[in-house]
Scaffold this motif. Structure first.
Motif, mmCIF file in Angstrom:
data_model
loop_
_atom_site.group_PDB
_atom_site.id
_atom_site.type_symbol
_atom_site.label_atom_id
_atom_site.label_comp_id
_atom_site.label_asym_id
_atom_site.label_seq_id
_atom_site.Cartn_x
_atom_site.Cartn_y
_atom_site.Cartn_z
ATOM 1 N N ASN A 128 44.009 1.436 -2.304
ATOM 2 C CA ASN A 128 43.318 0.165 -2.117
ATOM 3 C C ASN A 128 42.130 0.307 -1.158
ATOM 4 O OD1 ASN A 128 42.985 -2.547 -2.838
ATOM 5 N ND2 ASN A 128 44.036 -3.264 -1.007
ATOM 6 N N THR A 129 41.488 1.488 -1.202
ATOM 7 C CA THR A 129 40.302 1.767 -0.402
ATOM 8 C C THR A 129 39.273 2.446 -1.301
ATOM 9 O OG1 THR A 129 41.642 2.067 1.592
ATOM 10 C CG2 THR A 129 39.406 2.933 1.643
ATOM 11 N N VAL A 130 38.030 2.025 -1.202
ATOM 12 C CA VAL A 130 36.979 2.607 -2.021
ATOM 13 C C VAL A 130 36.254 3.683 -1.217
ATOM 14 C CG1 VAL A 130 35.325 0.820 -1.343
ATOM 15 C CG2 VAL A 130 34.946 2.125 -3.446
ATOM 16 N N PHE A 131 36.011 4.835 -1.858
ATOM 17 C CA PHE A 131 35.272 5.915 -1.219
ATOM 18 C C PHE A 131 33.780 5.690 -1.418
ATOM 19 C CE2 PHE A 131 33.073 10.020 -1.693
ATOM 20 C CZ PHE A 131 33.280 10.544 -0.416
ATOM 21 N N VAL A 132 33.014 5.784 -0.333
ATOM 22 C CA VAL A 132 31.566 5.561 -0.381
ATOM 23 C C VAL A 132 30.867 6.699 0.345
ATOM 24 C CG1 VAL A 132 29.670 4.029 0.287
ATOM 25 C CG2 VAL A 132 31.847 3.053 -0.468
ATOM 26 N N CYS A 133 29.809 7.241 -0.291
ATOM 27 C CA CYS A 133 29.003 8.273 0.362
ATOM 28 C C CYS A 133 27.571 8.159 -0.135
ATOM 29 C CB CYS A 133 29.560 9.662 0.072
ATOM 30 S SG CYS A 133 28.788 10.953 1.070
ATOM 31 N N HIS A 134 26.665 7.730 0.732
ATOM 32 C CA HIS A 134 25.261 7.589 0.359
ATOM 33 C C HIS A 134 24.512 8.910 0.493
ATOM 34 C CE1 HIS A 134 25.744 3.345 -0.144
ATOM 35 N NE2 HIS A 134 26.029 3.134 1.124
ATOM 36 N N ASN A 135 24.892 9.710 1.480
ATOM 37 C CA ASN A 135 24.233 10.997 1.690
ATOM 38 C C ASN A 135 24.731 12.021 0.674
ATOM 39 O OD1 ASN A 135 22.463 11.008 4.289
ATOM 40 N ND2 ASN A 135 24.268 9.800 4.831
ATOM 41 N N SER A 136 24.072 13.165 0.664
ATOM 42 C CA SER A 136 24.375 14.187 -0.337
ATOM 43 C C SER A 136 25.688 14.913 -0.037
ATOM 44 C CB SER A 136 23.245 15.213 -0.398
ATOM 45 O OG SER A 136 22.054 14.617 -0.865
ATOM 46 N N LEU A 137 26.461 15.113 -1.097
ATOM 47 C CA LEU A 137 27.623 15.990 -1.070
ATOM 48 C C LEU A 137 27.276 17.209 -1.909
ATOM 49 C CD1 LEU A 137 30.380 13.311 -1.749
ATOM 50 C CD2 LEU A 137 29.898 14.404 0.452
ATOM 51 N N VAL A 138 27.516 18.403 -1.393
ATOM 52 C CA VAL A 138 27.121 19.637 -2.070
ATOM 53 C C VAL A 138 28.345 20.531 -2.236
ATOM 54 C CG1 VAL A 138 25.648 21.674 -1.997
ATOM 55 C CG2 VAL A 138 24.806 19.499 -1.080
ATOM 56 N N ILE A 139 28.569 20.986 -3.469
ATOM 57 C CA ILE A 139 29.657 21.925 -3.756
ATOM 58 C C ILE A 139 29.064 23.093 -4.537
ATOM 59 C CG2 ILE A 139 31.862 22.260 -4.930
ATOM 60 C CD1 ILE A 139 32.490 19.356 -4.482
ATOM 61 N N GLU A 140 29.353 24.301 -4.085
ATOM 62 C CA GLU A 140 28.821 25.505 -4.723
ATOM 63 C C GLU A 140 29.965 26.330 -5.305
ATOM 64 O OE1 GLU A 140 26.672 27.565 -1.728
ATOM 65 O OE2 GLU A 140 25.120 26.039 -1.527
ATOM 66 N N ALA A 141 29.773 26.840 -6.517
ATOM 67 C CA ALA A 141 30.773 27.703 -7.151
ATOM 68 C C ALA A 141 30.173 28.339 -8.395
ATOM 69 C CB ALA A 141 32.027 26.913 -7.528
ATOM 70 N N GLU A 142 30.461 29.624 -8.604
ATOM 71 C CA GLU A 142 30.140 30.310 -9.851
ATOM 72 C C GLU A 142 28.684 30.104 -10.297
ATOM 73 O OE1 GLU A 142 32.279 32.373 -11.558
ATOM 74 O OE2 GLU A 142 33.549 32.132 -9.807
ATOM 75 N N ASN A 143 27.730 30.425 -9.421
ATOM 76 C CA ASN A 143 26.296 30.328 -9.743
ATOM 77 C C ASN A 143 25.824 28.907 -9.995
ATOM 78 O OD1 ASN A 143 25.965 33.150 -9.576
ATOM 79 N ND2 ASN A 143 26.661 33.392 -11.698
ATOM 80 N N THR A 144 26.586 27.918 -9.513
ATOM 81 C CA THR A 144 26.165 26.523 -9.667
ATOM 82 C C THR A 144 26.218 25.816 -8.322
ATOM 83 O OG1 THR A 144 28.377 25.646 -10.123
ATOM 84 C CG2 THR A 144 27.108 26.467 -12.009
ATOM 85 N N THR A 145 25.320 24.880 -8.146
ATOM 86 C CA THR A 145 25.347 23.979 -6.996
ATOM 87 C C THR A 145 25.377 22.560 -7.537
ATOM 88 O OG1 THR A 145 24.061 25.529 -5.628
ATOM 89 C CG2 THR A 145 24.164 23.235 -4.908
ATOM 90 N N GLN A 146 26.431 21.823 -7.201
ATOM 91 C CA GLN A 146 26.577 20.443 -7.655
ATOM 92 C C GLN A 146 26.226 19.517 -6.492
ATOM 93 O OE1 GLN A 146 30.163 19.622 -9.958
ATOM 94 N NE2 GLN A 146 30.597 21.817 -10.133
ATOM 95 N N ILE A 147 25.327 18.595 -6.752
ATOM 96 C CA ILE A 147 24.825 17.698 -5.712
ATOM 97 C C ILE A 147 25.134 16.257 -6.128
ATOM 98 C CG2 ILE A 147 22.822 17.003 -4.348
ATOM 99 C CD1 ILE A 147 21.509 19.672 -5.222
ATOM 100 N N PHE A 148 25.791 15.510 -5.239
ATOM 101 C CA PHE A 148 26.163 14.122 -5.512
ATOM 102 C C PHE A 148 25.630 13.237 -4.390
ATOM 103 C CE2 PHE A 148 29.436 17.149 -6.694
ATOM 104 C CZ PHE A 148 29.625 16.902 -8.040
ATOM 105 N N TRP A 149 25.229 12.017 -4.731
ATOM 106 C CA TRP A 149 24.812 11.059 -3.710
ATOM 107 C C TRP A 149 24.971 9.645 -4.266
ATOM 108 C CZ3 TRP A 149 21.617 13.731 -6.879
ATOM 109 C CH2 TRP A 149 20.558 13.067 -7.492
ATOM 110 N N ASN A 150 24.893 8.680 -3.353
ATOM 111 C CA ASN A 150 25.117 7.267 -3.700
ATOM 112 C C ASN A 150 26.425 7.094 -4.475
ATOM 113 O OD1 ASN A 150 22.763 6.557 -2.435
ATOM 114 N ND2 ASN A 150 21.557 6.346 -4.315
ATOM 115 N N VAL A 151 27.492 7.675 -3.915
ATOM 116 C CA VAL A 151 28.791 7.680 -4.580
ATOM 117 C C VAL A 151 29.620 6.477 -4.149
ATOM 118 C CG1 VAL A 151 30.939 8.960 -4.933
ATOM 119 C CG2 VAL A 151 28.770 10.196 -4.686
#
Length: 274
Positions: A128-151
């Protein structure tokens, strides 16, 4: 350079047409691939204006929730979310990019879909809690970089209404010291943590692992079957061999229309994802 990015909004309904899972976010991917002439190039994969979310499911106490999106020329991304007592946690992220998309990979040597599985490092969130992230989240793996924001994301929504209580990511919270984006590598085989000291003597030989039978159900139908004996060989200063014991290993995961995830947890901090 400039890039076009689109926001994704996924609102999954349950059988009573009430919202059970809600997610709204933006993301893009940096992917390094080998070209026809042997050079390695980095390209940017952005979301297209047309995104579907086939295979997304609400989840419950025994089945993980799943957010699955498809976009562009054969690309897809998904994340499964597990529920545990009073919390839920984003678990595995699966990215599949298609190097047949010549607009993104004009000269790729390897043709066809490539799948990268990565463990989400985020901490559990209270129900019953919503996750919020306006800044960038970065995950790196296997020659990829995944970038998330405004989550904005909430799984296992109660009473069909997204909560007003927020859990903010560390990047949104001012700190006295800068935070370092999490980095995850070599996760397609296994994720292992241990607090035990390294042995001072050579380990005893490890026998072949016992064969286990693992399965997942979607409703009343079995959707994933695996009969396999698993042994992990962890490369480190003193190599470590681990046999997965089927008698103490729990299978979990989810099946979608185009993707399926099987997770095996042996109860000793070893988690294997297929």
């Amino acid at each position: 350079g400039f890039f076009q990015s689109y926001a994704i909004e996924v609102d999954i309904k349950d059988a009573s047409n009430a919202t059970c899972l809600y997610a709204d976010w933006m993301m893009r991917f940096l992917i390094t691939y080998e070209s026809n002439n042997g050079d390695y190039k980095t390209t940017t994969l952005n979301l297209s204006s047309s995104v579907t979310h086939n295979g997304s499911v609400c989840g419950n106490d025994t089945q993980a929730a799943l957010v699955a999106v498809q976009f562009g020329e054969g690309h897809s991304w998904s994340i499964n979310i597990t529920k545990n007592n009073e919390t839920y946690q984003r678990d595995f992220i699966t990215l599949t990019y298609n190097t047949n998309d010549t607009a993104v990979f004009p000269d790729a040597k390897r043709k066809g879909p490539v799948t990268v599985l990565v463990k989400d490092p985020s901490r559990p969130i209270q129900l019953n809690t919503v996750f919020v992230c306006h800044n960038s989240l970065v995950i790196e793996a296997e020659n990829t970089t995944q970038i998330f924001w405004n989550v904005t994301m909430q799984a296992f929504v109660q009473n069909g209404t997204v909560s007003k209580k927020e859990s903010r990511c560390p990047a949104d919270t001012p700190t006295s010291a800068p935070t370092v984006p999490p980095t995850i590598a070599n996760v397609t085989t296994a994720f292992t943590t241990t607090s035990s000291p390294a042995p001072t003597t050579a380990p005893s030989p490890v026998e072949n692992p016992d064969t286990g039978n693992y399965s997942l159900k979607s409703g009343n139908k079995t959707c994933f079957l695996a009969t396999v004996g698993l042994q992990l060989n962890v490369s480190q200063e003193k190599p470590l061999l681990i046999n997965i014991n089927p008698k103490t290993t729990v299978a979990d995961g989810a099946c979608g229309n185009t993707t399926a995830t099987l997770k095996l947890n042996d109860g000793n901090s070893t988690l294997i994802g297929f």
